[in-house]
Each structure stands twice: as structure tokens, then as C-alpha cells.
Scaffold this active site. Structure first.
Site: not given
Ligand SMILES: *Cc1c(COP(=O)(O)O)cnc(C)c1O
Length: 811
Positions: A353, A550, A544-545
Site C-alpha cells: 500500500h 498529501k 484525508k489524513r
Molecule cells: C475514503 C476515506 C479515506 C481515504 O481518503 P484518501 O483521500 O484516499 O486518503 C480516509 N478516511 C475516510 C473516513 C474515508 O472515508
């Protein structure tokens, strides 16, 4: 089922299980009774599924994942059971507000972010496709922490999701499995000259299974998710127990139960904590035992393992399963080493990943050897055999041997879990086309040279049930009306919407849906966080995190530079397109830079949101505690999806897919699955910017100096200077020094290098937004062309390329 039966079941449940009646019931009583009534309607299907799958001795996909970010259960269970309207009507007939009851549910946040959410989407799709499958994981008492802001800084509170009980789980303490740790290993030689190892562990815990129903959509099939909870055994510490020190033995019990207490909140940067390794072995050992018992433990049965089960390793967290299966086969069931190795290699597959070196898990030999001495021996033997084979195939290349060894010597003697996973698996996959290429060419290049056929790609996906059908009822009805309802099970049908992008009336209706979603979300934000936003602004979303790769900082610098130009009188704020920049992000509690960035976003928000010169035309909204529940409300309301990681760093992303499927336009780099999104939706319907991965490599190997960009770009300089001047910290120039100096002197993720290109793409985007009809056309095309990103398609790819497990439909 009629509304009347639902109501009477509900009332009976309330009385018999909760011991209350309608008058005395708490909100939690009502929610629990509602959940029980819904679950009751799935149990028969679940039992029938288990019976059918067992009778057919079908091959089972066992998904091993330390995380499942499930999100709220009630609505998904209702969708699967087809009881949505019945339940609503039943509650209304009793004078109860369904939506209010549904909001009582605390979502099981048993994951950090994308990886855990992927696992949840995959079990949903496996059930929907009638594949015999089981998800194995850990029932953490405390999931991902609850985030609040105190003076704009992140504070963490424990997530007590089980405090009021969970109506969705079925505990089976009688089916507990004992998992052992520590101690020592003795060796002897058998009559036939084989090495016989005897492990004498020093402590043990019990793994108690909790089953969760995973109903498929549009099928009777209901699969299981089995999460393990740790409980002390009577004789937890074998030495203390034998010495008769009762008090010490009792004290030691809490230690055992610690194992499933808490989810580690690090996303992409594992900490080498002993408890984390205990968790990993705990759930993997219990799961293997559980699975093997279903197949049978005779030698003949064990030999059929490759036809009966396939284990998918979700990242390296469950990789200790490889030596564990070897231990079971060789030590407990007396299978010869070479045969055991053939079986093991043919049942495991590994999903990688990441591309970040710091995210590749390693465990110190000292720690692993102390906690799991027999496994350490097995890993050494696997490594010795592998290196012998390598030396034969690639003679006189000791550097290669050192690079590929499972054991790293520097800076600390440690086990490289990704190497163990690759050596012990049939297939290794990345999670997006670009990521899988980089995996082959960079991260695991030596392995792909040695075994080119081992590497494959499966691009991630998301479940359309949760992220479109449930999250976006307005859009769902519009799609249903246009092309029928088949898309929920076959998302490629969205293609049929393509001609409607040219239909002005359809575009107008599509726009109305988006607007209504924005109004709905504005209300949620007002009620949930007391934040006011106007649905007439562009909803520009980055959720996102929080991670430097990012690049939330790049988004923030865009906002700050706009503000700076207004302050300098560079342009008239009334010409600004009205915009709300929405952030949602948790930072790992120990990740100081990420926490600084959160504080800075909040500080900038506080200043600009109250500056009358901006006339409310530019705002930041940062609701705390981004989770699946918030995602489901926010994503359908988004106009713009920010997917701006540095090229070559984001493995796939799945947030990007959720947005495209809900008709947001992406501004993004050529990273992860963005590449495939852009190819599919069309380059005119995607705002591209930034360096490509090879350009990033080149710039970094030439010696990147971010300060040069600062010096040569006045808008960038203005933004950074404004932060450094204390404009967002009451004149305190040192408040955000860490962030500023990192950007100027390190900037590992090339924020400054991509700034100019990003600003240009943002102004292209703004002009595009001005033509609302053209924008809607592009948004419709994003929906119509994103069917590929269903997790059903991902699962079909896994089946074709890796698992080869046939569907077993009921009847
Ligand atoms: C989909 C999702 C993520 C992943 O988001 P990315 O933008 O791909 O990092 C993280 N947290 C939650 C709550 C999500 O639903």
C-alpha cells in the site's frame, strides 16, 4: 415484512432484550431495538450462506486486515435487507424520528484511513458478488481517536464506541482460540533425521471471536467479518500460574487484555511498538487456526489448503501469518518443511500500500525473537533457503543478497516484513496502475527482476452502495430515472449517462441535486460544528489524513496567497469567485509537523473568516473529527476534489474515486489512481497540475532547493512571509516557525516546486466554474465515466488475477 410486524418485533425487542417500554426507553434503547429488528431479518440468510458454503467446500477468500473502517452500520443493513421504507414507516407509526435514532449510532472506527476503508469496501463487494469470503481483524475496544480542536490545535479523546454496546456483533466466547507468546524453543532429531522443534511459550491469551454480518446487495448472500477480542486465560502467565502466586496472576490478566484495547493511530508511519506486534500475531494466529479447523487438520486435508483457501495480506500488518502457517504445518502437524513451504507460498498473496520508505514495516530481530522465538527461527530458515537459491541464480552478487535479504543489518538488525511477504506469497499487487509500476521498478525492483510474473496490479475501488446509493440519494434517484437501477450492482452501467451530459435539462437537474446536497451539508455543518457556509460558494474540499506527502500545505498556501494579494490591494476581493475551502483531517498524535499544519489551517481560517475585506468570499471550514459518517455527508456536496499529493507518493487514494462518482471535478497531480481517473473522465474534465514522477526524481537527484522558488515567485513569497510575519498568530512570529522553515529548507514533498503550477490550475478551474452549464457537463461526465472505480471491479480483478475462487450463489 409489513410495517406492523416490524413495529411489533421492535416493541417486543425493546421489552424482552432491553427491559423497557416505549415510554421509558432511552435513545440508545430505541436504537438498539431498531438495530436488532433489522438484524433479525438478515440472520436466516447468514446462516443459510454459511451452510451452503460449507457444504460445497468452496474455496474461501480470507482477507487478513488489521483495520476495517466500517462506518455506520444501520443504513447499510437496511439497504441490504430492503427494509428502509418499512423501518421508517414503522418508526413513524410509533411516533419516533427514524433519522434521529439512526444518528445515535457511533461508527466503528476500527481503522485509520484509506487502507481500513478499502478493507470495508472489499468485504461489501465480496458479499455482493457471492464469493465465499471472511474478513479477519481485531475488535479494538478503542478505534481511531476522536479529534477536537482546542485553540485550533488537535486534541485527542479516546473513542469509546463500545460504551453502550454494539447491537451488530455476535460474540462466541465458546469458540475462543488460545494464542501463545514468548518462552523458548528446544530442538531434537527425529528417528528419520528431521529437526523437531518444541516451543514452550511463557504466556498466552484467549482470542474471542465476534461475528459481524456482511450482507451483499441484491443477493441473499451474507458473509462474515470475524474480529478477535483478547481475554485473559485462567493461566495467562504460565510461570506465575505454576508458582501459585495468585495475586500476581490476576494483575497480569489486564496485561493480556491490553492486546485488543486500542488501534494504533499512525497511518503510513508504523511505530515499532511491541504491543503492535502482539496485536498482529494475535489476530493472525487466531484467524489461521480458525480457517484451518474449517478445512481439517489431517495431512490429506492440509494438502488441500491451496484449493480451499486463499489468504490476502492487507499490507504487511498480517505478514507474521507466513511463519505462523509454517509453524503450524511443520511443528504441529508434522508436514515436511519443503512441502509446508509449497503450501504456504501458494495460499498467501500480498497487497502493498505504499511507496514511502518510512512506511515499510520492520521489526527488530531482538523484539521478534523475544516475543515469538520459534517464528524468528522460521524466518531465518526461510531467509537462508531464499539466499541459497538467490546465490545460485545470481552468483557473485553479495550486494544483491544484502539488498534482498529478509534481515536488514543496518541501522538495526531487523526483519523486513515486505521482503518476507514477497518471498512467501504467490502474487504481490500494488493498488493503482502507477503504483504497481513503481513497486516493480523501484520499491521491490530486485524481486521483480527475479520473479517478474509475481507482480500484478489491482486498482482500488469503493463500494457504490455506501458512497453513492446511501450517501447521495438525490443523485441516485436521478440516475435511476435516467438509466434504471442496475448501476448499483454493475457500476459500469453509469456509462449510459454519457449522452445525457449533452442534455441541457438533465444538466440542470444534476445541478439542482448538487445544490440541494450543498444546502443539506451546510445545515449539517451548522448543527455539528457551528460553522456557517453558503451553498452559493464553490465547495473546494480536501479531506484525508494529514500527511506532508498529501500536501495540505499546498492547498493552504493557495488560500494564504489569495488573501495576501487582497491585503496588498493586488486585486479587488469582489472579483473573487466565492469559495469555501473545506478541510477534514486527523493527524497521528505523535506526528508533530502534521499537528502544526492543523493548527496553522485553523489559525488562517480564524483570521480570514473574520476579515471584512474579504466580504465572506473566501472562507476556510475545518470540521473536527473527519470520519466515514462525515465523508458520506460531505462528498456529495463537493464541487472540487483536491488530490494534490506529490507525484509518486500516494499509492492510490480512494477518496479521489468517491468524489468523482459524486460529480466533483478533480484538481490533481499525476499520482496514484488520479492517473486512471483522468484517463477515464477525459483530460478536459480534470484539472491537472504539477511535476510528474520522473520529474520529481530528476529534481530531487539534482539537489532540490525550495528557497529558489520562494525567491523567484512573488505570490509564493508573499504567502510564506505573511505566515512568518505572525499575521495568523497575533503577531507572534515564532508560532509557525517549524512549518515555515521546513518549507524553506527541506520541503521533502516539493510543495514550493508545484506551487506555481497549482495556482495556474486553480485559476483555470475558477474560469471553468463561471460557466455553470459547462461545469455540469464535465461533472456528469465524471460520474458517467467513473464506474471503473467500483470495489466490485477491484474484487473481480483479484478473482481473475490472484484468487481464482468461484462464486457460490444461494440456491
Ligand atoms: C475514503 C476515506 C479515506 C481515504 O481518503 P484518501 O483521500 O484516499 O486518503 C480516509 N478516511 C475516510 C473516513 C474515508 O472515508
Amino acid at each position: 415484512m409489513t410495517v406492523e410486524t416490524f413495529s411489533s418485533d421492535f416493541i417486543a425487542r425493546l421489552r424482552h432484550s432491553r427491559g423497557v417500554d416505549l415510554e421509558t426507553a432511552s435513545q440508545n434503547d430505541l436504537y438498539s431495538a431498531l438495530a436488532w429488528t433489522v438484524r433479525k431479518n438478515l440472520i436466516d440468510r447468514w446462516l443459510e450462506t454459511k451452510k451452503t458454503q460449507a457444504a460445497q467446500k468452496a474455496k474461501v477468500v480470507a482477507y487478513l486486515s488489521a483495520e476495517y473502517l466500517l462506518g455506520a452500520q444501520l443504513n447499510n443493513m437496511l439497504l441490504a435487507s430492503g427494509l428502509e421504507q418499512t423501518a421508517r414507516d414503522a418508526m413513524a407509526s410509533l411516533g419516533l424520528d427514524f433519522d434521529k435514532l439512526a444518528s445515535v449510532e457511533v461508527e466503528p472506527g476500527l481503522g485509520n484511513g484509506g487502507l481500513g476503508r478499502l478493507a470495508a469496501c472489499f468485504v461489501d463487494s465480496l458479499a455482493t458478488l457471492d464469493i465465499p469470503a471472511i474478513g479477519y481483524g481485531i475488535r479494538y475496544q478503542h478505534g481511531i481517536f476522536r479529534q477536537t480542536f482546542v485553540d485550533g490545535r488537535q486534541a485527542e479523546q479516546p473513542d469509546n464506541w463500545l460504551e453502550l454496546g454494539s447491537p451488530w456483533e455476535l460474540p462466541h466466547p465458546e469458540a475462543s482460540v488460545t494464542v501463545r507468546f514468548g518462552g523458548s524453543v528446544a530442538h531434537a532429531t527425529s528417528a528419520t533425521g528431521e529437526d523437531v522443534a518444541t516451543w514452550t511459550p511463557s504466556w498466552e491469551v484467549e482470542a474471542v471471536p465476534y461475528n459481524y454480518l456482511v450482507p451483499g446487495y441484491g443477493t441473499a448472500n451474507v458473509n462474515s467479518l470475524r474480529l478477535w477480542s483478547a481475554r485473559a486465560t485462567q493461566s495467562f502467565d504460565l510461570q506465575i500460574f505454576n508458582s501459585g502466586d495468585y495475586e500476581a496472576a490476576v494483575r497480569a490478566q489486564t496485561f493480556a487484555e491490553n492486546i485488543s484495547q486500542v488501534l494504533y493511530p499512525e497511518d503510513s508511519t508504523p511505530q515499532g511498538k511491541e504491543l503492535r506486534l502482539q496485536q498482529q500475531y494475535f489476530f493472525v494466529a487466531a484467524s489461521l487456526r480458525d480457517m484451518i479447523e474449517q478445512v481439517g487438520t489431517s495431512l490429506d486435508a492440509l494438502r488441500t489448503l491451496p484449493e480451499r483457501v486463499v489468504f490476502q495480506l492487507n499490507d504487511t500488518h498480517p505478514v507474521i501469518a507466513i511463519p505462523e502457517l509454517m509453524r503450524l504445518l511443520v511443528d504441529e502437524y508434522s508436514v515436511a518443511w519443503d512441502e509446508a513451504w509449497d503450501i504456504t507460498r501458494s495460499v498467501f498473496n500480498y497487497t502493498c500500500h505504499t511507496l514511502l520508505p518510512e512506511a515499510l514495516e520492520v521489526w527488530p530481530v531482538e523484539l521478534l525473537g523475544r516475543l515469538l522465538p520459534r517464528h524468528m527461527e522460521i524466518i531465518f530458515r526461510i531467509n537462508d533457503d531464499f539466499i541459497a537459491e538467490l546465490r545460485e541464480q545470481r552468483p557473485h552478487d553479495e550486494l544483491l543478497v544484502r539488498r534482498m535479504s529478509i534481515i536488514q543489518e543496518q541501522p538495526l538488525r531487523a526483519v523486513r516484513m515486505a521482503h518476507l511477504a514477497t518471498i512467501g506469497s504467490t502474487k504481490v499487487n500494488g493498488v493503482a496502475a502507477l503504483h504497481s509500476e513503481l513497486l516493480k521498478d523501484k520499491v521491490l525492483v530486485d524481486f521483480s527482476n527475479l520473479w517478474p510474473g509475481k507482480f500484478t496490479n489491482v486498482t482500488n475501488g469503493v463500494t457504490p452502495r455506501r458512497f453513492v446509493k446511501l450517501a447521495n440519494p438525490g443523485l441516485s434517484s436521478l440516475i435511476d430515472e435516467a438509466i434504471g437501477t442496475g448501476w448499483v450492482k454493475d457500476l459500469s452501467e453509469l456509462r449510459q449517462l454519457e449522452p445525457l451530459a449533452e442534455d441541457a435539462e438533465f444538466r440542470a437537474r444534476f445541478r439542482d441535486v448538487k445544490y440541494a446536497n450543498k444546502v443539506r451539508f451546510a445545515k449539517v455543518l451548522q448543527e455539528r460544528d457551528g460553522i456557517e457556509v453558503s451553498p452559493d460558494a464553490i465547495f473546494d474540499v480536501m479531506v484525508k489524513r494529514l500527511h506532508e506527502y498529501k500536501r495540505q500545505m499546498l492547498k493552504l498556501l493557495h488560500v494564504v496567497s489569495l488573501y495576501d494579494r487582497v491585503l496588498k490591494g493586488d486585486f479587488d476581493p469582489t472579483t473573487l469567485t466565492k469559495r469555501v475551502v473545506l478541510f477534514g483531517a486527523k493527524a497521528a498524535p505523535g506526528y508533530l509537523m502534521a499537528k502544526e499544519i492543523i493548527a496553522l489551517i485553523n489559525a488562517v481560517g480564524k483570521t480570514i473568516n473574520s476579515d471584512p475585506r474579504l466580504d465572506g468570499r473566501l472562507r476556510i471550514a475545518f470540521p473536527a473529527n473527519y470520519n466515514v459518517t462525515l465523508a458520506e455527508k460531505l462528498i456529495p456536496a463537493a464541487d472540487v476534489s483536491e488530490q494534490i499529493s506529490l507525484a509518486g507518493k500516494e499509492a492510490s487514494g480512494t477518496g479521489n474515486m468517491k468524489f468523482a462518482l459524486n460529480g466533483a471535478l478533480t484538481i490533481g497531480t499525476l499520482d496514484g489512481a488520479n492517473v486512471e481517473i483522468r484517463e477515464l473522465v477525459g483530460e478536459d474534465n480534470f484539472f491537472l497540475f504539477g511535476l510528474t514522477e520522473p520529474e520529481v526524481e530528476q529534481l530531487q537527484s539534482a539537489g532540490y532547493q525550495s528557497a529558489k522558488y520562494y525567491e523567484s515567485n512573488p505570490a509564493l513569497r508573499g504567502a510564506i512571509d505573511l505566515i512568518a510575519s505572525g499575521a495568523f498568530s497575533n503577531g507572534d512570529r515564532s508560532a509557525f516557525e517549524r512549518v515555515v522553515s521546513d518549507l524553506l529548507w527541506h520541503d521533502r514533498f516539493l510543495v514550493l516546486a508545484d506551487f506555481e503550477s497549482y495556482i495556474e490550475a486553480q485559476s483555470t478551474l475558477e474560469s471553468a466554474y463561471a460557466d455553470q452549464d459547462a461545469w455540469s457537463r464535465a461533472a456528469v461526465l465524471n460520474v458517467a465515466r467513473s464506474g471503473f472505480f467500483s470495489s466490485d471491479r477491484s474484487i473481480r480483478d483479484y478473482l481473475d488475477r490472484i484468487w481464482h475462487a468461484p462464486a457460490v450463489p444461494l440456491r
